[in-house]
Design an enzyme around this catalytic site. Structure first.
Site, PDB file in Angstrom:
ATOM      1  N   SER A 135      52.475  53.608  95.002  1.00 44.77           N
ATOM      2  CA  SER A 135      53.034  54.519  93.998  1.00 44.77           C
ATOM      3  C   SER A 135      52.444  55.907  94.288  1.00 44.77           C
ATOM      4  CB  SER A 135      52.576  54.038  92.619  1.00 44.77           C
ATOM      5  OG  SER A 135      52.689  55.047  91.660  1.00 44.77           O
ATOM      6  N   TYR A 162      46.090  50.850  86.428  1.00 44.24           N
ATOM      7  CA  TYR A 162      47.290  50.788  87.273  1.00 44.24           C
ATOM      8  C   TYR A 162      47.078  51.642  88.517  1.00 44.24           C
ATOM      9  CZ  TYR A 162      52.085  51.389  88.883  1.00 44.24           C
ATOM     10  OH  TYR A 162      53.220  51.426  89.664  1.00 44.24           O
TER      11      TYR A 162
END
Ligand SMILES: NC(=O)c1ccc[n+]([C@@H]2O[C@H](COP(=O)([O-])OP(=O)(O)OC[C@H]3O[C@@H](n4cnc5c(N)ncnc54)[C@H](O)[C@@H]3O)[C@@H](O)[C@H]2O)c1
Length: 338
Positions: A171, A184
Site C-alpha cells: 500500500s 495497518y
C-alpha cells in the site's frame, strides 16, 4: 522511476495462457479484479478466501471472461492465518492443475477494530492490550503464503513452462506512515520489506517478485470513517491495481524484479526499481549478501548434479562393488597357485 501506461501493463500478458495463479483474498476488491485479469488471458485461477460465496462469484466471472480461451478456476475455503488451511489450499490447487506459476498473497484487512494505537488522552488505568489480529492476517498470513508459494513454484523446475512470480500487495501506507492506521501501516511496511529481502533468493530459483503499493481504492476494506476522511480525494481504480500485478508478474526483464509498483493517486502506475533505493554502505552489504546467495545457489546446483549423476551410476556402482572383490580374489588365487 518509470511511468507505465494502462496498455503497457498488459504488454506481456499473453504468457499467462495455461499458467496457474494462486490468489488469497480473491472474493472481493483487488484479489477479485486480479483473478479476472489473469483469467481473461487464459490463466487458471486458484482462490483461497474465508468468504466462499464471494469467491464463487469471482470464479463465475473468471469462467465468463476466460472460458473460450481455456481458463479455469477453483475455490478453497482458507483462513490465511492458519498454516494448515494454507497447506490444504496449495495442495488442492496443485492436485487440480499440476503446477502453480504465480502467487499473489493479497488477503488483507484494515486497522484493528479496537481503533488506533495512539492514546488520545492520559488515563489513570493501564490501557487495554492492543488488538494485533491485523498483523496475523496482513503479515503472518503473507509469510505463510510465500513460504508455500516458493515451495510449489520450485517444483516447476521439473516441467518448466515460462515465467514464475510472487507479487506482494502492500500500500502507499507501506511507504509512508498512516496516522490512526499505525498497525495497518506497519504490516504494509513489513510487506515491502519481505519483498525487497526475498528478491535475490527468489531470483536464484527463477522466481520474479515485486511489490504493488496502491493509494486508497474503493473496495469493501474501506470503512465509513475512511470514506468520510477521503471525501473529494481521487481514489486509485481497482482495475489499474490488477494491471500492475499482471505487469509485475509477466515482465520478462529481470532488472525490474524486486521493484515497487506505486499507484499514489488515480494516475498512471510508477515503477521504482530496487537499485534506485539501495545506496552507500547499504549497497555494499546487499552486494556482499547477494554474492553469498549466488555462491550458495551455484553450490546447491552442482550438489544436485553430482547427486543426480550418482543416482544414475548407482546400479553400475553396485555391480562394480560386487564384481571387483570377486575379480581381486580370483586374481589373487591364480597368483598364489602360479
Ligand atoms: N482498498 C484499499 O484502499 C487498499 C489500498 C492499498 C492496499 N490494499 C490492499 O489490497 C489487499 C486487498 O484488499 P481490498 O481492498 O481488495 O479489500 P477487500 O476487503 O475487498 O478484500 C480483502 C479480501 O481478503 C479476504 N480476507 C480477509 N481476511 C482473510 C483471512 N483471514 N483469510 C483469507 N481471506 C481473508 C476477504 O474475504 C476479501 O475477499 C489488502 O492486502 C489491502 O491491504 C487495499
Amino acid at each position: 522511476m518509470t511511468t507505465i501506461t494502462d496498455e503497457e501493463l498488459y504488454l506481456n500478458a499473453e504468457v499467462l495462457k495455461d499458467k496457474v495463479v494462486l490468489i488469497t483474498g480473491g472474493s472481493s476488491g483487488v484479489g477479485q479484479a486480479t483473478a479476472i485479469a489473469f483469467a481473461s488471458y487464459g490463466a487458471k485461477v486458484i482462490i483461497g478466501d474465508i468468504d466462499v460465496a464471494g469467491a464463487k462469484h469471482t470464479i463465475r466471472e473468471c469462467l465468463r471472461v476466460g472460458g473460450t480461451i481455456g481458463s479455469d478456476a477453483m475455490v478453497q475455503k482458507c483462513d490465511v492465518t492458519s498454516w494448515e488451511e494454507q497447506v490444504a489450499l496449495f495442495d488442492a490447487g496443485y492436485k487440480k492443475y499440476g503446477r502453480i506459476d504465480f502467487v499473489v498473497p493479497n488477503a488483507g484487512v484494515g486497522g484493528p477494530p479496537d481503533g488506533p494505537l495512539a492514546l488520545t488522552k492520559r488515563t489513570k488505568d493501564i490501557p487495554a492490550k492492543p488488538d494485533t489480529r491485523t498483523i496475523d492476517i496482513n503479515l503472518t498470513g503473507v509469510i505463510y503464503t510465500v513460504r508455500l508459494g516458493q515451495h510449489y513454484l520450485m517444483k516447476n523446475k521439473e516441467k518448466p513452462l515460462g515465467p514464475m512470480a510472487i507479487i506482494f500487495v502492500s500500500s502507499m501506507a507501506g511507504n509512508n506512515g498512516l496516522p490512526r492506521g499505525e498497525i495497518y501501516s506497519a504490516t504494509k511496511h513489513g510487506i515491502v520489506a519481505l519483498c525487497r529481502s526475498l528478491t535475490e533468493d527468489y531470483r536464484g530459483h527463477g522466481i520474479r517478485t515485486a511489490v504493488v503499493c496502491p493509494w486508497f481504492i474503493d473496495t469493501p476494506i474501506l470503512k465509513t470513517a475512511s470514506r468520510v476522511a477521503l471525501a473529494g480525494i481521487p481514489l486509485t481504480p481497482v482495475h489499474r491495481v490488477a494491471g500492475a500485478i499482471v505487469c509485475a508478474a509477466t515482465d520478462p526483464n529481470w532488472e525490474t524484479s524486486g521493484a515497487s509498483y506505486n499507484l499514489p493517486d488515480d494516475g498512471l502506475v510508477m515503477r521504482t526499481e530496487r537499485h534506485e533505493l539501495t545506496v552507500g554502505v547499504y549497497k555494499l552489504l546487499t552486494d556482499r549478501i547477494n554474492g553469498l546467495i549466488k555462491v550458495q545457489t551455484t553450490a546447491n546446483h552442482y550438489k544436485n548434479v553430482v547427486s543426480d549423476l550418482f543416482m544414475l551410476a548407482a546400479p553400475h556402482l553396485t555391480v562394480v562393488a560386487f564384481v571387483l572383490p570377486i575379480l581381486a580374489y580370483w586374481l589373487f588365487t591364480r597368483w598364489m597357485n602360479s
